[in-house]
Design a protein around this motif. Structure first.
Motif, PDB file in Angstrom:
ATOM      1  N   GLN A 124       5.252   9.634  -0.322  1.00  0.00           N
ATOM      2  CA  GLN A 124       4.192   9.345   0.586  1.00  0.00           C
ATOM      3  C   GLN A 124       3.918   7.833   1.031  1.00  0.00           C
ATOM      4  O   GLN A 124       3.251   7.570   2.054  1.00  0.00           O
ATOM      5  CB  GLN A 124       2.966   9.806  -0.542  1.00  0.00           C
ATOM      6  N   LEU A 125       4.310   6.933   0.080  1.00  0.00           N
ATOM      7  CA  LEU A 125       4.216   5.607   0.626  1.00  0.00           C
ATOM      8  C   LEU A 125       5.007   5.302   1.806  1.00  0.00           C
ATOM      9  O   LEU A 125       4.315   4.474   2.606  1.00  0.00           O
ATOM     10  CB  LEU A 125       4.552   4.725  -0.702  1.00  0.00           C
ATOM     11  N   TYR A 126       6.109   5.813   2.075  1.00  0.00           N
ATOM     12  CA  TYR A 126       6.977   5.488   3.197  1.00  0.00           C
ATOM     13  C   TYR A 126       6.348   6.050   4.395  1.00  0.00           C
ATOM     14  O   TYR A 126       6.460   5.362   5.644  1.00  0.00           O
ATOM     15  CB  TYR A 126       8.255   6.287   3.107  1.00  0.00           C
ATOM     16  N   ASN A 127       5.264   7.169   4.469  1.00  0.00           N
ATOM     17  CA  ASN A 127       4.627   7.654   5.675  1.00  0.00           C
ATOM     18  C   ASN A 127       3.117   7.214   5.817  1.00  0.00           C
ATOM     19  O   ASN A 127       2.585   7.501   6.598  1.00  0.00           O
ATOM     20  CB  ASN A 127       4.719   8.987   6.038  1.00  0.00           C
ATOM     21  N   ALA A 128       2.619   6.490   4.818  1.00  0.00           N
ATOM     22  CA  ALA A 128       1.097   5.943   4.668  1.00  0.00           C
ATOM     23  C   ALA A 128       0.981   4.777   5.649  1.00  0.00           C
ATOM     24  O   ALA A 128       1.842   3.889   5.648  1.00  0.00           O
ATOM     25  CB  ALA A 128       0.731   5.766   3.209  1.00  0.00           C
ATOM     26  N   TYR A 133      -2.114   3.549   2.427  1.00  0.00           N
ATOM     27  CA  TYR A 133      -0.859   2.839   1.877  1.00  0.00           C
ATOM     28  C   TYR A 133      -0.983   2.044   0.615  1.00  0.00           C
ATOM     29  O   TYR A 133      -0.632   1.888  -0.202  1.00  0.00           O
ATOM     30  CB  TYR A 133      -0.296   2.192   3.310  1.00  0.00           C
ATOM     31  N   SER A 134      -2.327   1.319   0.868  1.00  0.00           N
ATOM     32  CA  SER A 134      -2.977   0.348  -0.131  1.00  0.00           C
ATOM     33  C   SER A 134      -3.052   1.030  -1.437  1.00  0.00           C
ATOM     34  O   SER A 134      -2.820   0.793  -2.721  1.00  0.00           O
ATOM     35  CB  SER A 134      -4.161  -0.344   0.175  1.00  0.00           C
ATOM     36  N   ARG A 135      -3.676   2.372  -1.391  1.00  0.00           N
ATOM     37  CA  ARG A 135      -4.411   3.279  -2.381  1.00  0.00           C
ATOM     38  C   ARG A 135      -2.693   3.768  -3.263  1.00  0.00           C
ATOM     39  O   ARG A 135      -2.886   3.525  -4.554  1.00  0.00           O
ATOM     40  CB  ARG A 135      -4.910   4.090  -2.229  1.00  0.00           C
ATOM     41  N   ILE A 136      -2.005   4.291  -2.335  1.00  0.00           N
ATOM     42  CA  ILE A 136      -0.848   5.014  -2.780  1.00  0.00           C
ATOM     43  C   ILE A 136       0.085   3.720  -3.429  1.00  0.00           C
ATOM     44  O   ILE A 136       0.936   4.050  -4.475  1.00  0.00           O
ATOM     45  CB  ILE A 136      -0.082   5.541  -1.805  1.00  0.00           C
ATOM     46  N   LYS A 137       0.126   2.727  -2.824  1.00  0.00           N
ATOM     47  CA  LYS A 137       0.945   1.520  -3.227  1.00  0.00           C
ATOM     48  C   LYS A 137       0.557   1.178  -4.867  1.00  0.00           C
ATOM     49  O   LYS A 137       1.208   0.794  -5.584  1.00  0.00           O
ATOM     50  CB  LYS A 137       0.958   0.307  -2.311  1.00  0.00           C
TER      51      LYS A 137
END
Length: 232
Positions: A124-128, A133-137
């Motif tokens: 998910q992080l690769y496509n966020a 992106y910040s939340r998933i990271k």
């Protein structure tokens, strides 16, 4: 005066002769046959060899270096007298070993679940982008910390567990234990590589494919190691 001198000379000559007369030496009392004679040097060496062999047979000849450092004949726990090497002590150590290895297996499955969650978050992080992106990271980093802790604890439970029973012969050829250990070296290398690359990806985005490849290799080797230990 002359007669007195002759008497003195006679006494001086007769005294040593009497002392040297073997017929006047008192014979020694017979030895007590009931008293056991002390062991000779060969018997003492044999007893020492037997005791050394017995002590060695309490432990296997081959141990992981971490096990030898703690539980070996001259290991830390032996030298400090915390766990003296004895048959009774070995019985307790085998119970501790079982507890360690059961915990090792349980934490192994927990860590595997963490790897699965991390793989999903990583994809998910690769496509966020943006806030996603910040939340998933942030979640990705939290799970990474958890995996590092559980992975390290799982490894330590295996590496520091008391050694098992000594075996009369080393099993040759393929075995699930040998496969498990070979895969452990692979996923440990992958784990270290993944962590190193994760800190460099932020400044070097071109390293993302390598980081991802290392992560999936680690997961594959780790999952295979868990499956291998169940092979009979």
């Amino acid at each position: 005066m002359k007669h007195l001198l002759i008497v003195c000379l006679f006494l001086l000559a007769y005294g040593p002769l009497r002392a040297q007369d073997s017929t006047r030496v008192r014979t020694a009392a017979p030895a007590d046959t009931n008293v056991k004679a002390p062991a000779n040097a060969d018997d003492l060496l044999a007893e020492l060899a037997d005791s050394t062999t017995d002590a060695q047979e309490l432990l296997p000849k081959k141990m992981v270096f971490t096990q030898r450092a703690f539980w070996g004949p001259k290991g830390l726990l032996r030298v400090t007298k915390i766990a003296p090497l004895s048959p009774e002590g070995r019985e307790k150590e085998l119970k501790i070993r079982r507890t360690f290895l059961v915990s090792h297996q349980v934490l192994g499955f927990v860590t595997l679940a963490g790897f699965v969650a991390q793989g999903i978050l990583g994809s998910q992080l690769y496509n966020a982008k943006g806030l996603d992106y910040s939340r998933i990271k942030e979640k990705h980093e939290t799970v990474a910390t958890f995996i590092n802790f559980s992975y390290g604890t799982t490894a330590l439970l295996s590496l520091t567990s008391p050694p098992g029973l000594p075996t009369s012969s080393q099993k040759r050829g393929f075995s699930s234990i040998k496969l498990h250990r070979a895969l452990a070296i692979l996923h440990l290398t992958g784990m270290v590589t993944t962590n190193i690359l994760s800190h460099k990806v932020a400044k070097n985005p071109e390293l993302k494919p390598y980081h991802r490849a290392a992560a999936f290799t680690t997961f594959g080797a780790y999952a295979a190691a868990i499956i291998a230990i169940k092979i009979k």
